[in-house]
Structure formats: structure tokens, C-alpha cells
Design a protein around this motif. Structure first.
Motif, PDB file in Angstrom:
ATOM      1  N   GLY A 128       0.847  -1.181   0.000  1.00 52.71           N
ATOM      2  CA  GLY A 128       0.000   0.000   0.000  1.00 52.71           C
ATOM      3  C   GLY A 128       0.887   1.236   0.000  1.00 52.71           C
ATOM      4  N   ILE A 129       0.572   2.205  -0.851  1.00 58.09           N
ATOM      5  CA  ILE A 129       1.380   3.417  -0.981  1.00 58.09           C
ATOM      6  C   ILE A 129       0.493   4.617  -0.683  1.00 58.09           C
ATOM      7  CG2 ILE A 129       2.750   4.837  -2.552  1.00 58.09           C
ATOM      8  CD1 ILE A 129       3.196   2.200  -4.200  1.00 58.09           C
ATOM      9  N   ALA A 130       0.871   5.385   0.344  1.00 54.90           N
ATOM     10  CA  ALA A 130       0.117   6.580   0.716  1.00 54.90           C
ATOM     11  C   ALA A 130       1.055   7.780   0.695  1.00 54.90           C
ATOM     12  CB  ALA A 130      -0.500   6.417   2.099  1.00 54.90           C
TER      13      ALA A 130
ATOM     14  N   LEU B 140       1.616  11.604  -4.650  1.00 58.42           N
ATOM     15  CA  LEU B 140       0.977  10.369  -5.122  1.00 58.42           C
ATOM     16  C   LEU B 140       0.838  10.377  -6.648  1.00 58.42           C
ATOM     17  CD1 LEU B 140      -0.008   7.805  -3.714  1.00 58.42           C
ATOM     18  CD2 LEU B 140      -2.322   8.727  -3.826  1.00 58.42           C
ATOM     19  N   ILE B 141       0.559  11.528  -7.222  1.00 57.42           N
ATOM     20  CA  ILE B 141       0.481  11.646  -8.685  1.00 57.42           C
ATOM     21  C   ILE B 141       1.850  11.364  -9.304  1.00 57.42           C
ATOM     22  CG2 ILE B 141       0.169  13.295 -10.588  1.00 57.42           C
ATOM     23  CD1 ILE B 141      -2.045  14.595  -8.804  1.00 57.42           C
ATOM     24  N   ARG B 142       2.889  11.909  -8.707  1.00 59.37           N
ATOM     25  CA  ARG B 142       4.257  11.676  -9.202  1.00 59.37           C
ATOM     26  C   ARG B 142       4.614  10.194  -9.110  1.00 59.37           C
ATOM     27  NH1 ARG B 142       9.431  13.584  -6.180  1.00 59.37           N
ATOM     28  NH2 ARG B 142      11.001  12.971  -7.687  1.00 59.37           N
TER      29      ARG B 142
ATOM     30  N   VAL C 167      12.185  -3.688  -4.517  1.00 60.40           N
ATOM     31  CA  VAL C 167      12.898  -2.647  -5.270  1.00 60.40           C
ATOM     32  C   VAL C 167      11.975  -1.447  -5.487  1.00 60.40           C
ATOM     33  CG1 VAL C 167      13.993  -2.083  -7.481  1.00 60.40           C
ATOM     34  CG2 VAL C 167      14.466  -4.281  -6.370  1.00 60.40           C
ATOM     35  N   ILE C 168      10.752  -1.707  -5.914  1.00 62.55           N
ATOM     36  CA  ILE C 168       9.794  -0.615  -6.137  1.00 62.55           C
ATOM     37  C   ILE C 168       9.405   0.015  -4.803  1.00 62.55           C
ATOM     38  CG2 ILE C 168       7.502  -0.018  -7.036  1.00 62.55           C
ATOM     39  CD1 ILE C 168       9.594  -0.683  -9.206  1.00 62.55           C
ATOM     40  N   GLY C 169       9.228  -0.815  -3.779  1.00 63.13           N
ATOM     41  CA  GLY C 169       8.920  -0.281  -2.450  1.00 63.13           C
ATOM     42  C   GLY C 169       9.996   0.682  -1.970  1.00 63.13           C
ATOM     43  N   ASP C 170      11.268   0.328  -2.159  1.00 59.93           N
ATOM     44  CA  ASP C 170      12.375   1.213  -1.768  1.00 59.93           C
ATOM     45  C   ASP C 170      12.353   2.508  -2.571  1.00 59.93           C
ATOM     46  OD1 ASP C 170      13.239  -0.634   0.089  1.00 59.93           O
ATOM     47  OD2 ASP C 170      14.867  -1.426  -1.171  1.00 59.93           O
TER      48      ASP C 170
ATOM     49  N   ARG D 131      11.936   6.274  -1.031  1.00 55.35           N
ATOM     50  CA  ARG D 131      12.915   7.340  -1.310  1.00 55.35           C
ATOM     51  C   ARG D 131      12.228   8.597  -1.878  1.00 55.35           C
ATOM     52  NH1 ARG D 131      15.754   3.111  -3.427  1.00 55.35           N
ATOM     53  NH2 ARG D 131      15.488   3.864  -5.548  1.00 55.35           N
ATOM     54  N   LEU D 132      11.129   8.395  -2.587  1.00 53.60           N
ATOM     55  CA  LEU D 132      10.385   9.543  -3.121  1.00 53.60           C
ATOM     56  C   LEU D 132       9.574  10.249  -2.036  1.00 53.60           C
ATOM     57  CD1 LEU D 132       9.184   8.034  -6.517  1.00 53.60           C
ATOM     58  CD2 LEU D 132      10.845   9.892  -6.197  1.00 53.60           C
ATOM     59  N   GLY D 133       9.426   9.595  -0.855  1.00 53.90           N
ATOM     60  CA  GLY D 133       8.752  10.239   0.268  1.00 53.90           C
ATOM     61  C   GLY D 133       7.410   9.662   0.663  1.00 53.90           C
TER      62      GLY D 133
END
Length: 166
Positions: free
Chosen positions: A95-97, A103-105, A135-138, A142-144
Motif C-alpha cells: 500500500g502506498i500513501a 501520489l500523482i508523481r 525494489v519498487i517499495g524502496d 525514497r520519493l517520500g
């Protein structure tokens, strides 16, 4: 030489299969009347033809005219054998919040990598769900963004070109 009675050496007995040639979308049939169910992950829910074993142990041949994305609650019409309910299996997801602009980026980065993404409604702007990938989770961390492990059925956005939207 004459074969012995019964099966010839090497012969295989094929089990009797239920055959589903039509999908009835969730809500288009009384879900509580299912003769059986089949639990499938996301990859196995986009098929045209596939031999399956139902949750009750019966053999089922999915034999559709074209590849179809099956969703949780859909019914596989097996004629006189009844309707087999499709259950979306829980999978390991992330889950990505994040705040809306971030979130758009992040959604752009995921789309640029051609990843399947499910959009979850929420308080301010919702969140994204992707398959578990460290890898994608990291990258997303890193993007915040805040990254949370989730176990749930995965039903990503179908895309603009396939004509079948949620």
C-alpha cells in the motif's frame, strides 16, 4: 499381439470436467446460489482457456471465446452443473500513501514501469496498491511515500484501451 482387457499400457483416463463457456458478472446472478467456487490470484483471473480445480475439488475447464478478466464475485456458468463463483485470492501487496501531488508523481513512476496498480479510495486522495516488490517499495519510500505491507485480493485498473472499466 492383443491388448489385455481394460486400459492399454500408457492409456490415461481423463476426469470428467465441468465446462464454463460464459461469465456472469458479479451482481448479475444470485451469488448465494453457487454450486462451488474457485479461488484465483490476479494472474489466473485473466484467461480464455484454463484447467482449474474448484475449491470443492472438482475439475473445471474454463473455455471462453476470448480472454476475459474475471473479478471477485463473477460466476462461471457451467450449464446443468450450476454456477461456480470466482473468489479473488489474497496476495502480498504494497500500500502506498502520500500527499496528492506526491501520489500523482509516484503513479507516473509506476506507470512508466508498466506496473499493475489498483487505486484505493480514502480520506484525502486515497492510496495505491501494487504487488509486493522490494525494489519498487524502496524507490517509493525514497520519493517520500509511506509504504505498508498489505494482504488482500489484487484487482488493478484495467487500462484505458481494453474497454472494461471497474
Amino acid at each position: 499381439m492383443r491388448a489385455r482387457r481394460g486400459l492399454a499400457d500408457g492409456a490415461t483416463v481423463f476426469p470428467v470436467l465441468m465446462r464454463a463457456q460464459r461469465v456472469i458478472r458479479a451482481g448479475g446472478w444470485p451469488g448465494d446460489s453457487a454450486a462451488d467456487s474457485v479461488t484465483l490470484d490476479y494472474d489466473r483471473r485473466h484467461r480464455r482457456r484454463l484447467a482449474l480445480t474448484t475449491d470443492g475439488g472438482r475439475n473445471l475447464l474454463l473455455d471462453l471465446a476470448e480472454a476475459t478478466h474475471l473479478r471477485d464475485g463473477d460466476g462461471l456458468d457451467c450449464g446443468d452443473e450450476g454456477i461456480v463463483r470466482v473468489i479473488a485470492a489474497p496476495e502480498s501487496l504494497i500500500g502506498i500513501a502520500a500527499p496528492p501531488a506526491l501520489l500523482i508523481r509516484i503513479a507516473w513512476h509506476l506507470g512508466n514501469r508498466h506496473l499493475d496498480v489498483a487505486f484505493q479510495p480514502g480520506d484525502e486522495c486515497g492510496s495505491l496498491l501494487i504487488r509486493d516488490d522490494h525494489v519498487i517499495g524502496d524507490m517509493v519510500r525514497r520519493l517520500g511515500a509511506m509504504v505498508t505491507p498489505v494482504t488482500a485480493p489484487f484487482d488493478p485498473e484495467s487500462g484505458a484501451y481494453d474497454g472494461h472499466h471497474h
